[in-house]
Design a protein around this motif. Sequence first.
Motif, PDB file in Angstrom:
ATOM      1  N   ASP A 256      18.966 100.252  -7.717  1.00  0.00           N
ATOM      2  CA  ASP A 256      17.625 100.184  -8.294  1.00  0.00           C
ATOM      3  C   ASP A 256      16.689 101.031  -7.444  1.00  0.00           C
ATOM      4  O   ASP A 256      16.315 100.643  -6.328  1.00  0.00           O
TER       5      ASP A 256
ATOM      6  N   HIS B  10      18.915  98.640 -18.435  1.00  0.00           N
ATOM      7  CA  HIS B  10      19.214  99.334 -19.688  1.00  0.00           C
ATOM      8  C   HIS B  10      20.567  98.864 -20.226  1.00  0.00           C
ATOM      9  O   HIS B  10      21.535  98.723 -19.474  1.00  0.00           O
TER      10      HIS B  10
ATOM     11  N   ASN C 131      13.663 101.510  -7.764  1.00  0.00           N
ATOM     12  CA  ASN C 131      12.367 100.872  -7.546  1.00  0.00           C
ATOM     13  C   ASN C 131      12.334 100.125  -6.218  1.00  0.00           C
ATOM     14  O   ASN C 131      11.240  99.842  -5.688  1.00  0.00           O
TER      15      ASN C 131
ATOM     16  N   GLN D   4      22.430 105.627  -9.413  1.00  0.00           N
ATOM     17  CA  GLN D   4      21.023 105.470  -9.028  1.00  0.00           C
ATOM     18  C   GLN D   4      20.169 105.543 -10.293  1.00  0.00           C
ATOM     19  O   GLN D   4      20.250 106.515 -11.046  1.00  0.00           O
ATOM     20  N   THR D   5      19.346 104.529 -10.509  1.00  0.00           N
ATOM     21  CA  THR D   5      18.538 104.481 -11.734  1.00  0.00           C
ATOM     22  C   THR D   5      17.249 103.711 -11.493  1.00  0.00           C
ATOM     23  O   THR D   5      17.198 102.807 -10.664  1.00  0.00           O
ATOM     24  N   TRP D   6      16.228 104.100 -12.256  1.00  0.00           N
ATOM     25  CA  TRP D   6      14.982 103.350 -12.248  1.00  0.00           C
ATOM     26  C   TRP D   6      14.991 102.266 -13.327  1.00  0.00           C
ATOM     27  O   TRP D   6      14.043 101.485 -13.431  1.00  0.00           O
ATOM     28  N   TYR D   7      16.050 102.220 -14.140  1.00  0.00           N
ATOM     29  CA  TYR D   7      16.105 101.284 -15.263  1.00  0.00           C
ATOM     30  C   TYR D   7      17.439 100.538 -15.250  1.00  0.00           C
ATOM     31  O   TYR D   7      18.268 100.693 -16.149  1.00  0.00           O
TER      32      TYR D   7
ATOM     33  N   LEU E 180      18.898 108.777 -20.558  1.00  0.00           N
ATOM     34  CA  LEU E 180      18.653 107.478 -21.179  1.00  0.00           C
ATOM     35  C   LEU E 180      17.608 107.535 -22.289  1.00  0.00           C
ATOM     36  O   LEU E 180      17.671 106.781 -23.256  1.00  0.00           O
TER      37      LEU E 180
ATOM     38  N   ASN F 265      21.115 111.683 -10.808  1.00  0.00           N
ATOM     39  CA  ASN F 265      20.009 111.888 -11.761  1.00  0.00           C
ATOM     40  C   ASN F 265      20.404 111.346 -13.126  1.00  0.00           C
ATOM     41  O   ASN F 265      20.489 112.080 -14.104  1.00  0.00           O
ATOM     42  N   THR F 266      20.615 110.054 -13.205  1.00  0.00           N
ATOM     43  CA  THR F 266      21.186 109.438 -14.396  1.00  0.00           C
ATOM     44  C   THR F 266      20.178 109.254 -15.515  1.00  0.00           C
ATOM     45  O   THR F 266      20.509 109.385 -16.694  1.00  0.00           O
ATOM     46  N   ASP F 267      18.933 108.953 -15.170  1.00  0.00           N
ATOM     47  CA  ASP F 267      17.974 108.496 -16.176  1.00  0.00           C
ATOM     48  C   ASP F 267      17.570 109.562 -17.174  1.00  0.00           C
ATOM     49  O   ASP F 267      17.045 109.230 -18.251  1.00  0.00           O
ATOM     50  N   SER F 268      17.807 110.835 -16.868  1.00  0.00           N
ATOM     51  CA  SER F 268      17.390 111.894 -17.793  1.00  0.00           C
ATOM     52  C   SER F 268      18.093 111.776 -19.147  1.00  0.00           C
ATOM     53  O   SER F 268      17.579 112.253 -20.151  1.00  0.00           O
TER      54      SER F 268
END
Length: 702
Positions: free
Chosen positions: A345, A570, A347, A564-567, A523, A518-521
Amino acid sequence: MSELRAPNLLAWVDVVVTAPAHSGLGETLTYRCEQALTPGTLVRVPMGRRETLGLVWAVRDHPPEGLQPAQTRPVTAVLDALPPLNARWRELVAFAARYYQRALGEVALAALPPALRDLTPEQLGRRLKKTQPETPTAVSASALAPLSPDQAQALADLQGESRPVLLYGTTGSGKTEVYLRAAQRLLEEDPEAQVLVMVPEINLTPQLEARLRERFAAHALVTLHSGLTPAQRLKHWIAAHLGQARIVLGTRMAIFASLPRLRLIVVDEEHDPSYKSQEGARYSARDLAVYRARLESAHAPCQVLLGSATPSLESWHAAEQGRYRRLAMPSRIGGGALPRLRLVDMNQQPRHTVIAPALLQAMADRAARGEQSLVLLNRRGYAPVLACHDCGWKSDCPHCSAHAVFHKIDRTLRCHHCGHTTRVPRACPECGNLDITPLGRGTEQIEEQLTGLLADARRPDGQPVRVARLDADTTRAKGSLESQLAGMHSGEVDVLVGTQMVAKGHDFRRITLVASLNTDSGLFASDYRAPERLFALLMQAAGRAGRDAAFVAEQGSQVELWVQTWYPQHPLFAALARHDYPAFAAQQLEERASAQMPPYGHQALVRAEARTQPAAQAWLRLAAEAGAGLPGHERLTLYPAVPMAIQRVANVERAQMLIESPSRPALQAFLAAWQPALQALRAHPETHGLIRWAIDVDPLTI
């Protein structure tokens, strides 16, 4: 006889030549000929002031109605040293041209090796006299490692199956061995059979080629891909066409190889978008493989085998409907476990963290035990853009609506769309500020940072940890890919940083940790296929870890996938944690069905390129108006024209228009009837500045 000088006219032939669909020329051109020819024969014919390679498509006893014999030109020469391309190959080309809305000659001639276009009959004859492949032999089945229960069951189920087969096998389950055994069984049963094995990208050919050459005699195998020299490609194509090459290994272009005795087509990693061409005839090699097997089966049984750990939703849906047979291989060879998902996370991490401290420590610990780590970042270069924080300047490409990427290793700014390259400025070109900084991160920067952050870590022999990078920049030189892969296989490299090319098909035996940065790009992308692509990429990347169960057991390690993710909440990650592709596919297909998106609906994109954006959009608007009332129009939805995501490339403005229909036949009927109207629009005054247009059937990106 090659040169044609006899005055007696025996026949007229319809010949296909290279001509784009919008050229206005017919599907074939008629020539007179002084000798009897067979459809599929290669000839040299005059076209304008030049001479070009052509393919005899049909033979006539008299010229077409309204065409006088004196108006026809003679065939210049016949390449009769080569047998004609057979009817099944010609039907494949004709279908591809019809379905993907391209000119017949454009598809047919592009399928032939470029070196063939300039050869005289005499030069071709000399080429054919060179050494040819030998009769293949194979390693005895008794000398091979025993099959796992999953592999043995899959091979047994393949026997005699006439439907396309979807081999759904988890990463590391041994799908490649099933391909090899199926090929070996066929070659032993039929002394003349040929096998086509397709991989999505060139970088996957060395590894599979080595396994094929180890299993079968070297001269029985040829490769077909864009990395070959023109001479190599011609030699390999001729060996396949003459039936002397028993196994052809290639990328998507190999689907058009002339294989007169084709009995098995293997499409490895069938989900990969690289099988869809993005230029010229925008064909899907995977879909054409299914169609080609059906064509060949009318002559003799031909099986198509589609393999993947993360099948495309189109293939999965076809298997759910019973049109394909799905064979499952759920277990890894040796009983190895699939990687455990560890979500980081971001965050909760310190501000400006690039790589989480816990992940760094995990990589250092594994290197100390002689294990390897793989770091995935789907962006090459050092940074996506350079920027000046004083005036807002960014390193934009002067020819494209995109940023020029900063490559630190040679201090250049490169556009990955048009190839424009310039040196990095010493100061901001607009305000003179010396403090211009990189924004974002690419593989080059991550490699540099990991080298510094792991400087104190040690390998089992006490040497510093070695970090390497694998992407399009580091594999450009001849032999560089093979040497880098050899470094991974030998254990010289401890941490490998790479783009998506590292996630596909490689059999690295010492990797126990995979990390995605850079996973979130993927999502929240606007493209509805983005979740499918991201899930497949992460599953495939995870599959590089823990492939050697004995090594993992000996090390006592836990195989892991770090993301690594900010979400972290999901829903995609919930299915990923369970390695539950069926659940993910079911959820995605439910969403697609409710929106009537593929595979439940059918799409085509019309793209226009012009000197100005208004001209491109005007042409598309007029094209939509011209389509009113055409067959199938009542079952279509034509959306308004919009600029493409990258609006300008190489000073060419680009726009597109999406067409949807619940009926594939209705869409095809409309597109076929639309072609003449589209060609006529080139002369419309509102479209002055139009450069080119193209139709993309079944597009993968919108």
